[in-house]
Scaffold this active site. Structure first.
Site, PDB file in Angstrom:
ATOM      1  N   ARG A  78       9.992 -50.337  29.461  1.00 17.15           N
ATOM      2  CA  ARG A  78      10.854 -50.987  28.486  1.00 17.15           C
ATOM      3  C   ARG A  78      12.277 -50.477  28.686  1.00 17.15           C
ATOM      4  NH1 ARG A  78      12.318 -49.636  22.432  1.00 17.15           N
ATOM      5  NH2 ARG A  78      13.689 -51.415  22.124  1.00 17.15           N
ATOM      6  N   HIS A 122      20.311 -53.685  22.546  1.00 18.54           N
ATOM      7  CA  HIS A 122      20.078 -52.312  22.103  1.00 18.54           C
ATOM      8  C   HIS A 122      21.434 -51.700  21.767  1.00 18.54           C
ATOM      9  CE1 HIS A 122      17.018 -48.824  22.347  1.00 18.54           C
ATOM     10  NE2 HIS A 122      18.096 -48.363  21.729  1.00 18.54           N
ATOM     11  N   GLU A 167      15.739 -52.103  16.769  1.00 20.18           N
ATOM     12  CA  GLU A 167      16.072 -51.394  15.541  1.00 20.18           C
ATOM     13  C   GLU A 167      17.270 -51.982  14.799  1.00 20.18           C
ATOM     14  OE1 GLU A 167      14.184 -47.012  16.543  1.00 20.18           O
ATOM     15  OE2 GLU A 167      16.369 -47.196  16.425  1.00 20.18           O
ATOM     16  N   ASN A 293       8.817 -48.778  16.383  1.00 18.78           N
ATOM     17  CA  ASN A 293       9.433 -47.514  16.767  1.00 18.78           C
ATOM     18  C   ASN A 293       9.164 -46.527  15.634  1.00 18.78           C
ATOM     19  OD1 ASN A 293      10.409 -49.060  18.863  1.00 18.78           O
ATOM     20  ND2 ASN A 293      12.569 -48.751  18.378  1.00 18.78           N
ATOM     21  N   TYR A 295       9.080 -42.454  14.372  1.00 20.34           N
ATOM     22  CA  TYR A 295       9.455 -41.065  14.596  1.00 20.34           C
ATOM     23  C   TYR A 295       8.971 -40.137  13.486  1.00 20.34           C
ATOM     24  CZ  TYR A 295      12.247 -42.614  18.523  1.00 20.34           C
ATOM     25  OH  TYR A 295      12.636 -43.144  19.730  1.00 20.34           O
ATOM     26  N   GLU A 354       8.680 -47.243  20.793  1.00 18.19           N
ATOM     27  CA  GLU A 354       9.323 -45.928  20.899  1.00 18.19           C
ATOM     28  C   GLU A 354       8.514 -44.921  20.094  1.00 18.19           C
ATOM     29  OE1 GLU A 354      13.463 -45.491  19.977  1.00 18.19           O
ATOM     30  OE2 GLU A 354      13.997 -47.406  20.922  1.00 18.19           O
TER      31      GLU A 354
END
Length: 444
Positions: A78, A122, A167, A293, A295, A354
């Site tokens: 990606r 991005h 995002e 994504n 985290y 991600e």
């Protein structure tokens, strides 16, 4: 605990990067300036005065980087296309030299047996479009659709699936609401039209891509939101934060409507930016996959600042990354369960686009190995619970330019010496390589 190897047959193993964070060569091949080029010139905007001017020099070193991916055994890579490399001013004809670079990259990936998964945006908006208002202007959505068509015209014969945006929540909040990322505006809630215009851009491009028989995804930064206590004020604050962080960019895509933002004093028209037919266009093409994504989870308490209906509270009692982010692997499983329960049959297959952590500047990154192992365990448990998970792309293949943190945060499986550009695989590289090989043997 479910063995982390126990993931579905056909599961895709990958790694992720982004154009401005690795490419460098900002003045080569006809590339125009982006908002990040401009932002990095602002005194104090980026730690240590760093910029992505050279970054990892991937523009010149991509064959070496593909060889690293081949050694890892990746199924998927990606990456993102730099909009100002394809369309230097954000409008008009394509820059042939810019598309030539991505043409070579795609062919190199395919020759190595790796499926390209490009992201069209991005965060590197052409500066010329920002000068005209950027994502605060509805016109930018139409400019994005034009750019997407140019990229797909050149690469779509070899690239079966595309991610439109990365995002949009983070770009909205950090770039337009708080001003800590490019373009550096600090508009707070007045920035909400930039949310709608990003989603409109997705809808316009998705309609074209689906019409060509290509798969369409979007990559959202999502987080399980936990109230700091059972106090009704904390619960209400958590609900308000969830609406902003998670639902603002997912409900329109999957349910065709915006969430209730009345806690922010905002109506469903997002400050007048929503027009008749927009939501049908955003939801209409559908998604072939949702990029998640992840985290960390977010802990929310009742507000202390009258300007917002929530306050962030620390997640306590867990390890932290070099960035200071809490490490909660089971939050990934928790998040996917929330998505399944919230959206039901409307939820498309999931790819984790991600997931990774920053560590200090060391090759013996056992912290990252533990991080990846824990998150893959959580993903396997989600799959065992019946959630349709199709792949995992760790962030990131390479140490890179980490936005406003410059080069102070290292997320890569591969160490990069930014003075010499020497690449050195870390211990996590070997661990991930061996994991991928073991999965391949298991599924045969």
């Amino acid at each position: 605990m479910t063995d982390r190897h126990d993931l579905p047959a056909g599961f895709r193993w990958g790694a992720s990067t982004a154009a401005y964070q690795i490419e460098g060569a900002v003045d080569e091949g006809g590339r125009g300036p982006s908002i990040w080029d401009t932002f990095c010139e602002r005194p104090g905007a980026v730690k240590n005065g760093d910029s992505g001017r050279t970054a990892c020099d991937h523009y010149h070193r991509w064959p070496e980087d593909i060889e690293l991916m081949r050694e890892l055994g990746l199924d998927t890579y990606r990456f993102s296309l730099a909009w100002p490399r394809v369309q230097p001013t954000g409008r008009g004809a394509a820059n042939a030299a810019g598309l030539d670079f991505y043409d070579r990259l795609v062919d190199g990936l395919l020759a190595a047996g790796i499926t390209p998964l490009p992201t069209l945006f991005h965060w590197d908006l052409p500066q010329a479009l920002e000068d005209e208002g950027g994502w605060m202007q509805r016109e930018t959505a139409f400019r994005f659709a034009e750019y997407a068509a140019l990229a797909v015209d050149r690469l779509g014969d070899r690239v079966p699936a595309w991610i439109t945006l990365n995002e949009p929540f983070v770009h909205l909040v950090y770039g337009y609401a708080l001003g800590i990322h490019a373009p550096g505006r600090a508009m707070m809630l007045d920035a909400l039209p930039a949310a709608h215009h990003q989603l409109l851009a997705h809808g316009l491009a998705a309609a074209d891509l689906r019409g060509r028989g290509l798969d369409v995804l979007i990559a959202n930064n999502l987080t399980p939101v936990r109230a700091a206590s059972e106090d009704p004020a904390d619960l209400a604050a958590a609900e308000a934060y969830d609406a902003l962080h998670n639902r603002l960019f997912t409900d329109p895509l999957l349910l065709g409507r915006y969430p209730d933002l009345s806690a922010y004093g905002v109506g469903p028209d997002l400050h007048g930016s929503v027009r008749d037919g927009d939501l049908a266009l955003i939801a209409g093409p559908g998604l072939d996959g949702l990029g998640v994504n992840y985290y960390n989870p977010t802990r929310i308490a009742a507000p202390t600042d009258p300007g917002l209906p929530f306050a962030e509270a620390p997640v306590e009692g867990v390890p932290r990354t070099h960035f200071g982010w809490p490490v909660v692997p089971d939050g990934l499983r928790e998040l996917l369960v929330i998505l399944r329960d919230r959206y039901g049959a409307a939820l498309p297959p999931i790819t984790v686009t991600e997931s990774g952590c920053s560590t200090d500047d060391t090759l013996d990154d056992t912290f990252r190995i533990d991080y990846l192992a824990g998150h893959l365990d959580a993903l396997a448990r989600a799959a065992a619970d019946g959630i349709d998970v199709r792949g995992y792309c760790t962030w990131s293949l390479l140490d890179n330019f980490e936005w406003a943190e410059g080069y102070s945060q290292r997320f890569g499986l591969v160490h990069v010496d930014f003075e010499t550009q020497k690449r050195t695989p870390k211990a996590s590289f070997a661990w991930y390589r061996d994991l991928i090989a073991a999965q391949a043997r298991r599924t045969g």
